[in-house]
Design a protein around this motif. Structure first.
Motif, PDB file in Angstrom:
ATOM      1  N   LEU B  58       0.817  -0.975   0.142  1.00 20.17           N
ATOM      2  CA  LEU B  58      -0.011   0.097  -0.116  1.00 20.17           C
ATOM      3  C   LEU B  58       0.994   1.197  -0.103  1.00 20.17           C
ATOM      4  O   LEU B  58       0.614   2.089  -0.891  1.00 20.17           O
ATOM      5  CB  LEU B  58      -0.800   0.042   1.263  1.00 20.17           C
ATOM      6  CG  LEU B  58      -2.304  -0.286   1.140  1.00 20.17           C
ATOM      7  CD1 LEU B  58      -2.809  -0.310   2.657  1.00 20.17           C
ATOM      8  CD2 LEU B  58      -2.846   0.594   0.146  1.00 20.17           C
ATOM      9  N   GLU B  59       1.683   1.237   0.997  1.00 21.36           N
ATOM     10  CA  GLU B  59       2.694   2.463   1.026  1.00 21.36           C
ATOM     11  C   GLU B  59       3.395   2.842  -0.080  1.00 21.36           C
ATOM     12  O   GLU B  59       3.431   3.777  -0.534  1.00 21.36           O
ATOM     13  CB  GLU B  59       3.505   2.381   2.354  1.00 21.36           C
ATOM     14  CG  GLU B  59       4.348   3.510   2.473  1.00 21.36           C
ATOM     15  CD  GLU B  59       5.145   3.403   3.657  1.00 21.36           C
ATOM     16  OE1 GLU B  59       4.682   3.413   4.840  1.00 21.36           O
ATOM     17  OE2 GLU B  59       6.568   3.322   3.591  1.00 21.36           O
ATOM     18  N   LEU B  61       2.677   1.843  -3.296  1.00 22.17           N
ATOM     19  CA  LEU B  61       2.217   2.266  -4.501  1.00 22.17           C
ATOM     20  C   LEU B  61       1.658   3.758  -4.198  1.00 22.17           C
ATOM     21  O   LEU B  61       1.742   4.512  -5.009  1.00 22.17           O
ATOM     22  CB  LEU B  61       0.995   1.223  -4.388  1.00 22.17           C
ATOM     23  CG  LEU B  61       1.431  -0.071  -5.276  1.00 22.17           C
ATOM     24  CD1 LEU B  61       0.126  -0.908  -5.207  1.00 22.17           C
ATOM     25  CD2 LEU B  61       1.678   0.372  -6.812  1.00 22.17           C
ATOM     26  N   LEU B  62       1.106   3.915  -3.189  1.00 19.64           N
ATOM     27  CA  LEU B  62       0.673   5.357  -2.708  1.00 19.64           C
ATOM     28  C   LEU B  62       1.740   6.403  -2.653  1.00 19.64           C
ATOM     29  O   LEU B  62       1.704   7.513  -3.246  1.00 19.64           O
ATOM     30  CB  LEU B  62      -0.023   5.228  -1.398  1.00 19.64           C
ATOM     31  CG  LEU B  62      -1.381   4.648  -1.515  1.00 19.64           C
ATOM     32  CD1 LEU B  62      -2.069   4.395  -0.132  1.00 19.64           C
ATOM     33  CD2 LEU B  62      -2.303   4.922  -2.454  1.00 19.64           C
ATOM     34  N   GLU B  64       4.604   6.024  -4.633  1.00 18.45           N
ATOM     35  CA  GLU B  64       5.158   6.382  -5.991  1.00 18.45           C
ATOM     36  C   GLU B  64       3.937   7.218  -6.790  1.00 18.45           C
ATOM     37  O   GLU B  64       4.522   8.090  -7.750  1.00 18.45           O
ATOM     38  CB  GLU B  64       4.901   4.829  -6.695  1.00 18.45           C
ATOM     39  CG  GLU B  64       6.370   4.262  -6.709  1.00 18.45           C
ATOM     40  CD  GLU B  64       6.225   2.613  -7.022  1.00 18.45           C
ATOM     41  OE1 GLU B  64       6.758   1.847  -6.038  1.00 18.45           O
ATOM     42  OE2 GLU B  64       5.344   2.405  -7.819  1.00 18.45           O
ATOM     43  N   LYS B  65       2.653   7.151  -6.499  1.00 19.37           N
ATOM     44  CA  LYS B  65       1.751   8.052  -7.180  1.00 19.37           C
ATOM     45  C   LYS B  65       1.609   9.359  -6.625  1.00 19.37           C
ATOM     46  O   LYS B  65       0.972  10.258  -7.171  1.00 19.37           O
ATOM     47  CB  LYS B  65       0.541   7.352  -7.000  1.00 19.37           C
ATOM     48  CG  LYS B  65       0.312   6.157  -7.626  1.00 19.37           C
ATOM     49  CD  LYS B  65      -1.376   5.857  -7.845  1.00 19.37           C
ATOM     50  CE  LYS B  65      -1.551   4.491  -8.499  1.00 19.37           C
ATOM     51  NZ  LYS B  65      -3.208   4.184  -8.542  1.00 19.37           N
ATOM     52  N   GLY B  66       2.726   9.637  -5.804  1.00 23.42           N
ATOM     53  CA  GLY B  66       2.806  10.940  -5.060  1.00 23.42           C
ATOM     54  C   GLY B  66       1.479  11.450  -4.175  1.00 23.42           C
ATOM     55  O   GLY B  66       0.988  12.544  -3.955  1.00 23.42           O
ATOM     56  N   LEU B  67       0.759  10.351  -3.944  1.00 24.51           N
ATOM     57  CA  LEU B  67      -0.633  10.574  -2.977  1.00 24.51           C
ATOM     58  C   LEU B  67      -0.052  10.958  -1.518  1.00 24.51           C
ATOM     59  O   LEU B  67      -0.820  11.903  -0.911  1.00 24.51           O
ATOM     60  CB  LEU B  67      -1.605   9.391  -3.039  1.00 24.51           C
ATOM     61  CG  LEU B  67      -2.058   8.989  -4.595  1.00 24.51           C
ATOM     62  CD1 LEU B  67      -2.880   7.625  -4.231  1.00 24.51           C
ATOM     63  CD2 LEU B  67      -2.886  10.298  -5.032  1.00 24.51           C
ATOM     64  N   VAL B  68       0.897  10.335  -1.144  1.00 22.61           N
ATOM     65  CA  VAL B  68       1.288  10.474   0.208  1.00 22.61           C
ATOM     66  C   VAL B  68       2.873  10.780   0.178  1.00 22.61           C
ATOM     67  O   VAL B  68       3.486  10.303  -0.632  1.00 22.61           O
ATOM     68  CB  VAL B  68       1.017   9.654   1.257  1.00 22.61           C
ATOM     69  CG1 VAL B  68      -0.534   9.694   1.735  1.00 22.61           C
ATOM     70  CG2 VAL B  68       1.338   8.198   0.690  1.00 22.61           C
ATOM     71  N   ALA B  72       6.506  12.535   5.538  1.00 25.28           N
ATOM     72  CA  ALA B  72       5.562  12.832   6.194  1.00 25.28           C
ATOM     73  C   ALA B  72       5.033  11.462   7.082  1.00 25.28           C
ATOM     74  O   ALA B  72       4.726  11.580   8.292  1.00 25.28           O
ATOM     75  CB  ALA B  72       4.345  13.557   5.582  1.00 25.28           C
ATOM     76  N   LEU B  73       4.715  10.487   6.489  1.00 17.54           N
ATOM     77  CA  LEU B  73       4.532   9.223   7.259  1.00 17.54           C
ATOM     78  C   LEU B  73       5.610   8.799   8.258  1.00 17.54           C
ATOM     79  O   LEU B  73       5.231   8.330   9.118  1.00 17.54           O
ATOM     80  CB  LEU B  73       4.205   7.925   6.104  1.00 17.54           C
ATOM     81  CG  LEU B  73       3.288   8.049   5.007  1.00 17.54           C
ATOM     82  CD1 LEU B  73       3.429   6.903   4.153  1.00 17.54           C
ATOM     83  CD2 LEU B  73       1.896   7.959   5.450  1.00 17.54           C
ATOM     84  N   ASP B  74       6.786   8.934   7.583  1.00 17.92           N
ATOM     85  CA  ASP B  74       7.775   8.568   8.725  1.00 17.92           C
ATOM     86  C   ASP B  74       7.607   9.307   9.940  1.00 17.92           C
ATOM     87  O   ASP B  74       8.067   8.895  11.171  1.00 17.92           O
ATOM     88  CB  ASP B  74       9.174   8.566   8.068  1.00 17.92           C
ATOM     89  CG  ASP B  74       9.456   7.362   7.024  1.00 17.92           C
ATOM     90  OD1 ASP B  74       8.608   6.684   6.948  1.00 17.92           O
ATOM     91  OD2 ASP B  74      10.304   7.599   6.244  1.00 17.92           O
ATOM     92  N   LEU B  76       5.227  10.899  11.133  1.00 19.12           N
ATOM     93  CA  LEU B  76       4.118  10.537  12.150  1.00 19.12           C
ATOM     94  C   LEU B  76       4.301   9.136  12.869  1.00 19.12           C
ATOM     95  O   LEU B  76       3.943   9.105  13.962  1.00 19.12           O
ATOM     96  CB  LEU B  76       2.780  10.305  11.287  1.00 19.12           C
ATOM     97  CG  LEU B  76       1.456  10.184  11.988  1.00 19.12           C
ATOM     98  CD1 LEU B  76       1.194  11.437  12.556  1.00 19.12           C
ATOM     99  CD2 LEU B  76       0.483   9.982  10.991  1.00 19.12           C
TER     100      LEU B  76
END
Lengths: 131, 243
Positions: B58-59, B61-62, B64-68, B72-74, B76
């Motif tokens: 999930l992570e 793919l998302l 790569e698509k620039g959605l997240v 920023a995830l790291d 959090l």
């Protein structure tokens, strides 16, 4: 370096209060394993970016938990993030951000990458997977 | 205490300069990824669990698509890092406070005693539990990288992995403790335990006073991750209080 993230990213507590059953300690979420924190962060960030509302998220998650309960799975907190992940996969597909087939293909690719990477080397996906 | 902690970490950032490299050259063998520096017994890496792979899928793919944004995830995740898992250790400590024979087993064979509560997942390392007393304070470090008893304490906090903590804890444990807000009287002996590939340590803090009436679950709520690493000492007698 992630060491610089000392000031807490603004995570509004009222939103967490929407998720009544989220395992918590001292008002903050808790995790048993690293993947749970990653799944947690993904849902929070996607919502922050506006791909879905927190309300939609809470409803999807609640639906997933209810469905599992109907299937007589024990509703203990150890399964909470399993439900969280399944709900996230579902909502991501519903919103067209990805699809089940891509997720499955990518999961297999990661597993292969681990199997073929010598110990101590960073695990990366083959270049071809990105195209 | 929060301010002190941040000062310590701010110092860590400055002192770190070229953070990993400093630790690695000192350690001699630590590579780019300190976590792996001790383990050489597998040809290939263990495949993560199915759920972990699904999250990675999930992570990636998302992202790569620039959605997240990965950073920023790291960030959090990092924020909540200190909340991953320390409850397991807290339950071990509370049981030891409440059950003398369990405490004896814990101090003599921590692996078995911890497994009694259903916690496992160590990969061949042994757990050793060290007890704080009125005259002894224990503090845990991993000077080589960041070996940490994650099945009982969750992921290591950022400061535990920082080169200043890893080097200074051995040289000046009292100074490091002061930065965490713990001022030890001179008569209290400090014991520093350096984790290795084979042995991971957990500190058994002293039971707070006036807690005889609390049950094990209530006691567990008083136990903090920092106390089990040994960078905190006196625990509060009531949940929510600051010692």
């Amino acid at each position: 370096m992630t060491i610089l993230t000392l000031s807490r990213p603004g995570l509004k507590t009222e939103r967490l209060d929407d998720l009544l059953t989220l395992p918590r300690e001292g008002g903050e979420p808790i995790f048993a394993e690293p993947w749970q924190a990653q799944a947690f962060a993904l849902a929070v960030k996607l919502s922050e970016q506006g791909y879905f509302t927190w309300k939609e998220w809470a409803a999807t998650l609640a639906g997933e938990i209810k469905q599992a309960a109907n299937a007589t799975e024990p509703d203990d907190e150890s399964k909470y993030y399993h439900h969280w992940l399944t709900a996230l996969e579902r909502l991501v597909s519903t919103k067209g951000l990805s699809d089940p087939q891509s997720l499955l293909t990518r999961k297999v690719a990661w597993a292969d990458a681990y199997r073929h990477t010598p110990h101590g080397k960073p695990v990366t996906l083959p270049e071809t997977i990105h195209s | 205490m929060e301010t002190t902690r941040r000062d310590f970490l701010a110092g860590a950032i400055t002192v770190a300069g070229a953070p990993i490299a400093a630790g690695a050259s000192k350690a001699g063998e630590a590579g780019q990824n300190g976590e792996h520096a001790h383990a050489h017994d597998h040809d290939h890496q263990d495949v993560p669990s199915d759920v972990a792979l699904r999250v990675m899928a999930l992570e990636s793919l998302l992202v790569e698509k620039g959605l997240v944004d990965k950073s920023a995830l790291d960030a959090l995740v990092d924020t909540y890092e200190h909340k991953i898992g320390p409850r397991n250790g807290a339950r071990v400590v509370a049981r030891a406070w409440n059950d003398t024979s369990y405490k004896q087993r814990l101090l003599s064979n921590a692996d078995h005693a911890i497994a009694e509560l259903g916690y496992s997942g160590m990969q061949g390392e042994h757990m050793v539990v060290v007890e704080n007393t009125p005259s002894v304070h224990n503090i845990v470090v991993c000077t080589l990288c960041s070996c940490y008893p994650w099945p009982v304490l969750g992921l290591p906090p950022v400061w535990y992995k920082s080169p200043p903590y890893r080097s200074r804890t051995v040289i000046d444990p009292r100074g490091v403790l002061r930065e965490f807000g713990v001022v030890l009287p001179e008569h209290v002996e400090v014991r520093v335990w350096d984790s290795t590939a084979e042995i991971r340590y957990l500190v058994l803090p002293e039971r707070p006073p006036d807690t005889a009436h609390l049950n094990e679950q209530e006691l567990a709520l008083l136990v903090t991750r920092d106390a089990m690493v040994g960078v905190a000492r006196d625990l509060p007698s009531r949940q929510g209080d600051r010692a």
